[in-house]
Scaffold this active site. Sequence first.
Site, PDB file in Angstrom:
ATOM      1  N   SER A  35      72.464  13.423  34.938  1.00 51.33           N
ATOM      2  CA  SER A  35      72.390  12.310  35.878  1.00 51.33           C
ATOM      3  C   SER A  35      73.370  12.508  37.049  1.00 51.33           C
ATOM      4  O   SER A  35      73.254  13.485  37.774  1.00 51.33           O
ATOM      5  CB  SER A  35      72.621  10.994  35.132  1.00 51.33           C
ATOM      6  OG  SER A  35      72.223   9.888  35.894  1.00 51.33           O
ATOM      7  N   ASP A 121      61.624   9.319  31.538  1.00 49.88           N
ATOM      8  CA  ASP A 121      62.848   8.943  32.262  1.00 49.88           C
ATOM      9  C   ASP A 121      62.522   7.911  33.335  1.00 49.88           C
ATOM     10  O   ASP A 121      61.770   8.181  34.275  1.00 49.88           O
ATOM     11  CB  ASP A 121      63.488  10.179  32.902  1.00 49.88           C
ATOM     12  CG  ASP A 121      64.934   9.949  33.312  1.00 49.88           C
ATOM     13  OD1 ASP A 121      65.245   8.845  33.797  1.00 49.88           O
ATOM     14  OD2 ASP A 121      65.752  10.865  33.149  1.00 49.88           O
ATOM     15  N   HIS A 155      66.093   8.574  29.778  1.00 48.56           N
ATOM     16  CA  HIS A 155      67.255   9.081  30.495  1.00 48.56           C
ATOM     17  C   HIS A 155      68.412   9.308  29.523  1.00 48.56           C
ATOM     18  O   HIS A 155      68.897   8.377  28.886  1.00 48.56           O
ATOM     19  CB  HIS A 155      67.676   8.080  31.570  1.00 48.56           C
ATOM     20  CG  HIS A 155      68.639   8.620  32.564  1.00 48.56           C
ATOM     21  ND1 HIS A 155      68.285   9.554  33.498  1.00 48.56           N
ATOM     22  CD2 HIS A 155      69.965   8.361  32.776  1.00 48.56           C
ATOM     23  CE1 HIS A 155      69.332   9.837  34.259  1.00 48.56           C
ATOM     24  NE2 HIS A 155      70.369   9.132  33.827  1.00 48.56           N
TER      25      HIS A 155
END
Length: 298
Positions: A35, A121, A155
């Site tokens: 991320s 995600d 995620h």
Amino acid sequence: MTAYLLLLALVGFVHGQTRLGSYNLDPEISVSGLSSGSYMANQFHVAQSKKIIGAALFAGGPYYCASGSMITATNACMKFPASINVDSLVSKTQSYVTSALIDPVSNLANDKVFIFSGTRDSVVVPGVVKKQEEYYLKYTNPANIKTVYDVPAEHGMPTDFYGGACGTTNLEYINNCNYNGAYEALNHIYGGLQKPTPGAALTGQLILFDQSEYFKLAAASTYGMDTAGYIYVPASCQSGARCRLHIVFHGCLQAREKLGDKYARNTGYNQVADLNNFIILYPQAKSNLSNPNGCWDW
């Protein structure tokens, strides 16, 4: 290659932070991140490409995506890939090279790049991650780029032994997907690595080290950094074996202040390190008024 000394810690399990000591390292440094950590790893790779031989990028977009704008960062660079113009990012990259602000991008040609995006995600959507692939294809041999876009992950960092359900979000952003992301990433970069069994016992030490000594002009918190970070040192590296260095950038809400050592302990890198003579460095960001989630400044 000629070995060199990296300042690392010489003492015990995590009880209190210590200054870094020295180990014998091969200068084949690689980076990875999740991320905001993926964006940071990409930024580090591009800017310091003379020193870095490869990058593994989980759920992140391309270099200079945010273009200095928080609005762009939290919109286009997370949700709206159609708004990302890779050609303009390449142009900006070249301007930095011309100004000698970053290393020549020719260094990226033979580097190994691993890119991962879970099909579920919802935080950094797969289309944004594919823009990162498009960016690297401007510089890197396509045969050196491995993409993984078929794991049904939300995620988070994918592992084969720890975390929440693969297809749903959890507060740690570590997903048990029956997929060893750390191994797959490092094996793509270096090749020929031994694969650990899921959750294998460790031989080495996870050490809490003093980050504050690297901030001379102001306190570490001024820069959004913690006073301490983690480093995993296998027993072989403590005994003088030549080892390689891999740097792991956590994502938002995953730093020491939120998760303690859970990210450093449970993302699978340490098990790979034990079998393959790697030292794993986990620098730690920290939240402040302008960065409440402890993200990296990408």
